[in-house]
Design an enzyme around this catalytic site. Structure first.
Site, PDB file in Angstrom:
ATOM      1  N   GLN A  27       0.842  -1.187   0.000  1.00 47.95           N
ATOM      2  CA  GLN A  27       0.000   0.000   0.000  1.00 47.95           C
ATOM      3  C   GLN A  27       0.886   1.248   0.000  1.00 47.95           C
ATOM      4  O   GLN A  27       1.701   1.453   0.892  1.00 47.95           O
ATOM      5  CB  GLN A  27      -0.942   0.035   1.203  1.00 47.95           C
ATOM      6  CG  GLN A  27      -1.980   1.151   1.065  1.00 47.95           C
ATOM      7  CD  GLN A  27      -2.827   1.340   2.295  1.00 47.95           C
ATOM      8  OE1 GLN A  27      -2.313   1.589   3.380  1.00 47.95           O
ATOM      9  NE2 GLN A  27      -4.147   1.236   2.131  1.00 47.95           N
ATOM     10  N   TYR A  48      -6.032  10.925   4.126  1.00 56.52           N
ATOM     11  CA  TYR A  48      -4.651  11.207   3.771  1.00 56.52           C
ATOM     12  C   TYR A  48      -4.600  12.011   2.461  1.00 56.52           C
ATOM     13  O   TYR A  48      -5.625  12.463   1.961  1.00 56.52           O
ATOM     14  CB  TYR A  48      -3.847   9.908   3.725  1.00 56.52           C
ATOM     15  CG  TYR A  48      -3.800   9.238   5.085  1.00 56.52           C
ATOM     16  CD1 TYR A  48      -3.228   9.903   6.178  1.00 56.52           C
ATOM     17  CD2 TYR A  48      -4.356   7.980   5.309  1.00 56.52           C
ATOM     18  CE1 TYR A  48      -3.206   9.322   7.444  1.00 56.52           C
ATOM     19  CE2 TYR A  48      -4.337   7.394   6.568  1.00 56.52           C
ATOM     20  CZ  TYR A  48      -3.763   8.077   7.632  1.00 56.52           C
ATOM     21  OH  TYR A  48      -3.757   7.503   8.887  1.00 56.52           O
ATOM     22  N   ARG A  88      -7.681   2.082  -2.755  1.00 55.94           N
ATOM     23  CA  ARG A  88      -8.533   2.076  -1.563  1.00 55.94           C
ATOM     24  C   ARG A  88      -9.188   3.437  -1.384  1.00 55.94           C
ATOM     25  O   ARG A  88      -8.514   4.467  -1.437  1.00 55.94           O
ATOM     26  CB  ARG A  88      -7.720   1.724  -0.314  1.00 55.94           C
ATOM     27  CG  ARG A  88      -8.614   1.306   0.865  1.00 55.94           C
ATOM     28  CD  ARG A  88      -7.813   0.956   2.092  1.00 55.94           C
ATOM     29  NE  ARG A  88      -8.539   0.000   2.928  1.00 55.94           N
ATOM     30  CZ  ARG A  88      -8.359  -0.144   4.235  1.00 55.94           C
ATOM     31  NH1 ARG A  88      -7.466   0.607   4.873  1.00 55.94           N
ATOM     32  NH2 ARG A  88      -9.038  -1.036   4.917  1.00 55.94           N
ATOM     33  N   GLY A 109      -9.326  -6.567   8.947  1.00 55.72           N
ATOM     34  CA  GLY A 109      -8.227  -5.835   9.552  1.00 55.72           C
ATOM     35  C   GLY A 109      -7.851  -6.386  10.902  1.00 55.72           C
ATOM     36  O   GLY A 109      -7.038  -7.303  11.021  1.00 55.72           O
ATOM     37  N   ARG A 110      -8.459  -5.843  11.949  1.00 58.91           N
ATOM     38  CA  ARG A 110      -8.064  -6.204  13.315  1.00 58.91           C
ATOM     39  C   ARG A 110      -8.117  -7.709  13.611  1.00 58.91           C
ATOM     40  O   ARG A 110      -7.270  -8.202  14.362  1.00 58.91           O
ATOM     41  CB  ARG A 110      -8.903  -5.428  14.327  1.00 58.91           C
ATOM     42  CG  ARG A 110      -8.556  -3.945  14.320  1.00 58.91           C
ATOM     43  CD  ARG A 110      -9.147  -3.220  15.487  1.00 58.91           C
ATOM     44  NE  ARG A 110      -8.703  -1.827  15.515  1.00 58.91           N
ATOM     45  CZ  ARG A 110      -8.790  -1.018  16.569  1.00 58.91           C
ATOM     46  NH1 ARG A 110      -9.319  -1.468  17.692  1.00 58.91           N
ATOM     47  NH2 ARG A 110      -8.369   0.220  16.511  1.00 58.91           N
TER      48      ARG A 110
END
Length: 375
Positions: free
Chosen positions: A113, A194, A241, A331-332
């Site tokens: 990424q 971002y 993404r 994810g987590r």
């Protein structure tokens, strides 16, 4: 997930679902449709080199159909947090090459990424104490994570028009470096408030030049970056993404459906291999505000649609049953469950991640979570 013994019907549903079966993603055949989402773990060493334990960490999770690496800064300017890795120097390329070689030896596939944080940074992290850059000089809410701990963010410097080609070149060079480091492809990070997301949204982009104002202008930098990355990799090795509904990074847009519909329509010109959408608010609610339809984006996009945010086994199976997503990224759950794919397949209980070791530190909470068989 409970500790109850799964029923035969539940196991049979898993066995019949294509969630656990191979999937063709562009030129790559994935072993299943379960993706490890990018996860910042803040364990990089000096000079933004991935840490010594990173190879072990990723290899432990190589049973995912695809691993997307932790967000990796494309330049020193693109860095927003201490202890995060980069892909802008040859030592970083060599360090990542050891990781990709190890993942491939374990039978895994891995994308990198590509990340520029824009205004979500702090002068203490920037070269020579420079201000972070952004589309407009608008101070974000929140705090930066620095070597001195959490400190208030600052008002960034608006990028000059003359600097835009340099930003695009940072992405191009990073894409070339990721290729040299042995990755199977790259994901452009245009989500979570971002830099590229900052240009897209009208809350953070108040420019009056060719990179601001209209949706077409606000999407310009993202499309220029995508063109540069695709020139390096080809579209079938590039994903992107987005987080259309997320306020993460103190960001918003007055008309996200129109904005992201346009973005997806334009991205189709590059024949990208996947669109990775954070559904709802990053790390929060999956509730979609009235009037926004993520499936419009899914239907518009001419590649694979990867869904993310709060997925568990039931949601993932339902998404495949209804064909609302081609791939599901977790994810987590991957933090605490290196063998997440197998745990989901046999409906085993999941380890719970330790919040105290998610960011920074050493092996603890990074490579020491037990597999189901071991526990």
């Amino acid at each position: 997930m409970t500790n109850a013994v799964p029923s035969n019907a539940a196991l049979a549903r898993n066995a019949s679902s294509d969630l656990f079966k191979p999937f063709q993603l562009g030129a790559l055949q994935l072993s299943n449709r379960i993706v490890m989402a990018p996860l910042t773990r803040s364990r990089a060493k000096e000079d933004d080199l991935p840490g010594d334990l990173a190879a072990e960490y990723y290899v432990q999770r190589a049973s995912a159909g695809l691993i997307i690496s932790e967000a990796t800064q494309i330049s020193q300017q693109g860095k927003g947090y201490v202890f995060t890795p980069g892909i802008y120097s040859q030592p970083q390329v060599q360090a990542w090459k050891k990781i990709t070689d190890a993942v491939h030896a374990a039978g895994g596939k891995i994308f990198m990424q590509l990340w520029h944080v824009g205004r979500i940074s702090h002068p203490s992290i920037q070269v020579d104490g420079a201000l972070p850059v952004a589309p407009s000089a608008i101070k974000p809410e929140g705090q930066s994570y620095t070597k001195d701990g959490f400190v208030p963010m600052v008002t960034p410097r608006a990028l000059d028009m003359s600097e835009m080609p340099g930003i695009v070149e940072q992405y191009r060079t990073a894409a070339q470096n990721a290729k040299a480091a042995g990755f199977d492809g790259v994901e452009i990070h245009a989500a979570n408030g971002y830099l590229l997301d900052q240009f897209l949204r009208d809350k953070t982009n108040q420019r009056t030049d060719a990179y601001g104002g209209s949706i077409e202008n606000r999407a310009r930098l993202l499309l220029e970056v995508t063109a540069a990355v695709v020139q390096v990799w080809g579209g079938d090795r590039v994903g992107i993404r987005i987080s259309p509904l997320s306020g993460f990074g103190d960001i918003a847009d007055s008309n996200p459906q129109a904005l992201f519909t346009y973005v997806v329509e334009q991205l189709n010109h590059f024949h990208l291999v996947y669109l990775h959408a954070i559904e709802g608010d990053t790390g929060g609610t999956r509730t979609v505000p009235g009037g926004f339809d993520l499936q419009i984006l899914r239907r518009l996009f001419n590649g694979s649609y990867m869904a993310n945010n709060g997925y568990d086994l039931e949601l993932a199976l339902a998404a495949r049953d209804a064909d609302t997503a081609d791939l599901i990224s977790f994810g987590r759950p991957f933090i605490a469950n290196p063998d997440l794919v197998e745990r989901l397949r046999v409906i085993a209980p999941l380890n719970t991640p330790d919040p105290a070791t998610m960011y920074g530190g050493g092996a603890g909470g990074y490579v020491d979570y037990p597999t189901f068989k071991a526990s």
